[in-house]
Design an enzyme around this catalytic site. Structure first.
Site, PDB file in Angstrom:
ATOM      1  N   ARG A 104       0.898  -1.172   0.000  1.00 28.52           N
ATOM      2  CA  ARG A 104       0.000   0.000   0.000  1.00 28.52           C
ATOM      3  C   ARG A 104       0.925   1.207   0.000  1.00 28.52           C
ATOM      4  O   ARG A 104       1.639   1.435   0.986  1.00 28.52           O
ATOM      5  CB  ARG A 104      -0.913  -0.005   1.226  1.00 28.52           C
ATOM      6  CG  ARG A 104      -1.656   1.308   1.398  1.00 28.52           C
ATOM      7  CD  ARG A 104      -2.736   1.249   2.450  1.00 28.52           C
ATOM      8  NE  ARG A 104      -3.898   0.516   1.979  1.00 28.52           N
ATOM      9  CZ  ARG A 104      -5.100   0.574   2.547  1.00 28.52           C
ATOM     10  NH1 ARG A 104      -5.299   1.321   3.614  1.00 28.52           N
ATOM     11  NH2 ARG A 104      -6.109  -0.113   2.059  1.00 28.52           N
ATOM     12  N   HIS A 131      -7.422   1.130  -6.320  1.00 31.30           N
ATOM     13  CA  HIS A 131      -7.569   0.160  -5.229  1.00 31.30           C
ATOM     14  C   HIS A 131      -8.179  -1.122  -5.823  1.00 31.30           C
ATOM     15  O   HIS A 131      -9.343  -1.438  -5.576  1.00 31.30           O
ATOM     16  CB  HIS A 131      -8.475   0.755  -4.153  1.00 31.30           C
ATOM     17  CG  HIS A 131      -8.386   0.080  -2.817  1.00 31.30           C
ATOM     18  ND1 HIS A 131      -7.610  -1.041  -2.585  1.00 31.30           N
ATOM     19  CD2 HIS A 131      -8.998   0.362  -1.639  1.00 31.30           C
ATOM     20  CE1 HIS A 131      -7.747  -1.398  -1.309  1.00 31.30           C
ATOM     21  NE2 HIS A 131      -8.576  -0.575  -0.719  1.00 31.30           N
ATOM     22  N   GLN A 134      -9.939  -4.033  -3.685  1.00 32.92           N
ATOM     23  CA  GLN A 134     -11.229  -3.614  -3.128  1.00 32.92           C
ATOM     24  C   GLN A 134     -12.361  -3.871  -4.124  1.00 32.92           C
ATOM     25  O   GLN A 134     -13.415  -4.398  -3.783  1.00 32.92           O
ATOM     26  CB  GLN A 134     -11.176  -2.122  -2.766  1.00 32.92           C
ATOM     27  CG  GLN A 134     -12.506  -1.524  -2.322  1.00 32.92           C
ATOM     28  CD  GLN A 134     -12.969  -2.041  -0.977  1.00 32.92           C
ATOM     29  OE1 GLN A 134     -12.249  -1.972  -0.006  1.00 32.92           O
ATOM     30  NE2 GLN A 134     -14.189  -2.568  -0.919  1.00 32.92           N
ATOM     31  N   ASP A 229     -17.742   7.002  -0.882  1.00 35.36           N
ATOM     32  CA  ASP A 229     -16.420   6.888  -0.247  1.00 35.36           C
ATOM     33  C   ASP A 229     -16.165   8.210   0.468  1.00 35.36           C
ATOM     34  O   ASP A 229     -16.925   9.186   0.313  1.00 35.36           O
ATOM     35  CB  ASP A 229     -15.368   6.620  -1.346  1.00 35.36           C
ATOM     36  CG  ASP A 229     -13.992   6.251  -0.787  1.00 35.36           C
ATOM     37  OD1 ASP A 229     -13.852   6.086   0.439  1.00 35.36           O
ATOM     38  OD2 ASP A 229     -13.048   6.141  -1.594  1.00 35.36           O
ATOM     39  N   CYS A 270     -16.759   1.306   0.804  1.00 35.31           N
ATOM     40  CA  CYS A 270     -15.548   0.499   0.996  1.00 35.31           C
ATOM     41  C   CYS A 270     -15.055   0.553   2.437  1.00 35.31           C
ATOM     42  O   CYS A 270     -14.330  -0.334   2.871  1.00 35.31           O
ATOM     43  CB  CYS A 270     -14.461   0.965   0.048  1.00 35.31           C
ATOM     44  SG  CYS A 270     -14.165   2.750   0.137  1.00 35.31           S
ATOM     45  N   ARG A 298     -13.724  -8.873   1.644  1.00 31.97           N
ATOM     46  CA  ARG A 298     -12.293  -8.572   1.430  1.00 31.97           C
ATOM     47  C   ARG A 298     -11.467  -9.818   1.761  1.00 31.97           C
ATOM     48  O   ARG A 298     -10.547 -10.176   1.038  1.00 31.97           O
ATOM     49  CB  ARG A 298     -11.833  -7.391   2.307  1.00 31.97           C
ATOM     50  CG  ARG A 298     -12.344  -6.025   1.911  1.00 31.97           C
ATOM     51  CD  ARG A 298     -11.903  -5.602   0.520  1.00 31.97           C
ATOM     52  NE  ARG A 298     -10.471  -5.609   0.324  1.00 31.97           N
ATOM     53  CZ  ARG A 298      -9.630  -4.611   0.659  1.00 31.97           C
ATOM     54  NH1 ARG A 298     -10.121  -3.502   1.173  1.00 31.97           N
ATOM     55  NH2 ARG A 298      -8.343  -4.715   0.443  1.00 31.97           N
TER      56      ARG A 298
HETATM   57  N1   CP Z   1     -11.327  -0.365   2.297  1.00 36.58           N
HETATM   58  C1   CP Z   1     -10.060  -0.384   2.769  1.00 36.58           C
HETATM   59  O1   CP Z   1      -9.094  -0.488   2.027  1.00 36.58           O
HETATM   60  O2   CP Z   1      -9.976  -0.307   4.121  1.00 36.58           O
HETATM   61  P1   CP Z   1      -8.610  -0.152   4.939  1.00 36.58           P
HETATM   62  O3   CP Z   1      -8.051   1.229   4.622  1.00 36.58           O
HETATM   63  O4   CP Z   1      -9.010  -0.288   6.381  1.00 36.58           O
HETATM   64  O5   CP Z   1      -7.663  -1.221   4.497  1.00 36.58           O
END
Ligand code: CP
Length: 337
Positions: A104, A131, A134, A229, A270, A298
């Protein structure tokens, strides 16, 4: 064995994305009966996080454990990446010790550079651009909550709010799969032209459609799923007053807006969410909110992705070969006792 990374859903065909989802469904079915197969026995996943995470970190770590493997959480400040060691060296070293690398990263270029040098699959766990893990989960969730009489290519997905990294990925996967995607936001917060061109090219190939509008009421009128979001992210704190003024109240997913959608329409997010900002509690906790099914998925999706990318690459030595090496090592040790 060809090396495949998972950096962008655009690198995968419609059929490949559907294969990942179908594999995920099979692994989820096994999990629900308490028998997740140990398909990644002894495999290791290096996980680099430049930003915080709840769902992504927990889902990848639990997924590796339940599949018989192991995940290492590598925090900024605890590894040398980009500070005392080049990206090239880090990618090469992790590739020698681990079966895959997850990252990430703040900048999308960081993960594409890692992937350029890595000799094992690199998985994108969110960048400033997209992402992808996701949204594979999101499509699986939509398939599980398919309105009666509809199929994937009939689905109308409406995203309300800022053109975030989740918006880009959701727009790309939906249009690639032939779905009908609408984004409603003030003009300043609509996607850049390059993103629209990618989505439009997807539509031309898949038969899907793309609508960009400033009118949230029109956007939800035929929606099967409404998705939103955060309106601001870490590092955008100085923009909060401007962003709040641009989105509130017109683009907030509240009961008033949700009720303008068809009676079967379901709500998605998300997460993490700023409750009472981009969506109200009444919608977040509504009987037609599927946010926690989405979150749970997820975990299942990470398993599907990890197995898809890693299983074909793992060595599966015969029992004879294992016994031979064990015998060689134990014979040597006997001489030392
Ligand atoms: N949706 C998502 O990626 O959540 P986090 O930032 O908690 O990983």
């Amino acid at each position: 064995m060809t090396l495949r990374h998972f950096i962008d859903t655009q690198d995968y065909s419609k059929q490949e994305l559907l294969d990942i989802i179908e594999l995920t469904r099979k692994i989820k079915a096994a999990d629900k009966q308490g028998c997740t197969p140990k398909l990644l026995q002894d495999a290791s996943l290096a996980m680099i996080f430049e930003e915080p995470s709840t769902r992504t970190r927990v889902s990848f770590e639990v997924a590796m454990t339940e599949l018989g493997g192991h995940a290492l959480y590598l925090k900024p400040g605890e590894i040398h990446l980009g500070v005392r060691e080049s990206m090239y060296d880090t990618a090469k070293v992790l590739s020698r010790m681990c079966d895959a690398i997850f990252a990430r990263t703040l900048k999308h270029e960081t993960i594409t550079e890692l992937a350029k040098y890595a000799d094992v699959p690199v998985i994108n766990g969110l960048t400033d651009y997209n992402h992808p893990t996701q949204v594979v989960c999101d499509v699986l969730t939509m398939m599980e909550h398919m309105p009666p009489g509809k199929q994937l290519e009939d689905l109308r997905v409406t995203f309300i709010g800022d053109a975030t990294n989740v918006l880009s990925s959701l727009m790309f996967i939906c249009t690639r799969l032939g779905m009908h995607f609408t984004h409603a936001a003030p003009r300043k917060y609509q996607p850049p032209e390059e993103w629209l061109q990618i989505a439009q090219a997807n539509c031309a190939e898949s038969g899907g459609s793309l609508t960009i509008t400033e009118d949230p009421v029109e956007a939800v009128r035929e929606a099967d799923f409404i998705y939103t979001d955060l309106w601001w992210w870490v590092g955008q704190e100085d923009q909060i007053p401007e962003r709040r003024a641009a989105f509130m109240p017109k683009y907030q997913v509240n009961l008033d807006l949700f009720n303008k959608a068809p009676a079967h329409c379901q709500f998605m997010h998300c997460l993490p969410a700023s409750r009472g900002v981009e969506a109200t509690d009444e919608v977040m906790d509504h009987p037609r909110s599927i946010i926690f099914d989405q979150s749970e998925n997820r975990l299942h999706t990470e398993k599907g992705l990890l197995v898809y990318l890693l299983y074909p690459r793992l060595k599966r030595p015969s029992e004879e070969l294992q016994a031979y090496h064990r015998g060689q090592i134990e014979a040597f040790l006997q001489r030392m006792i």
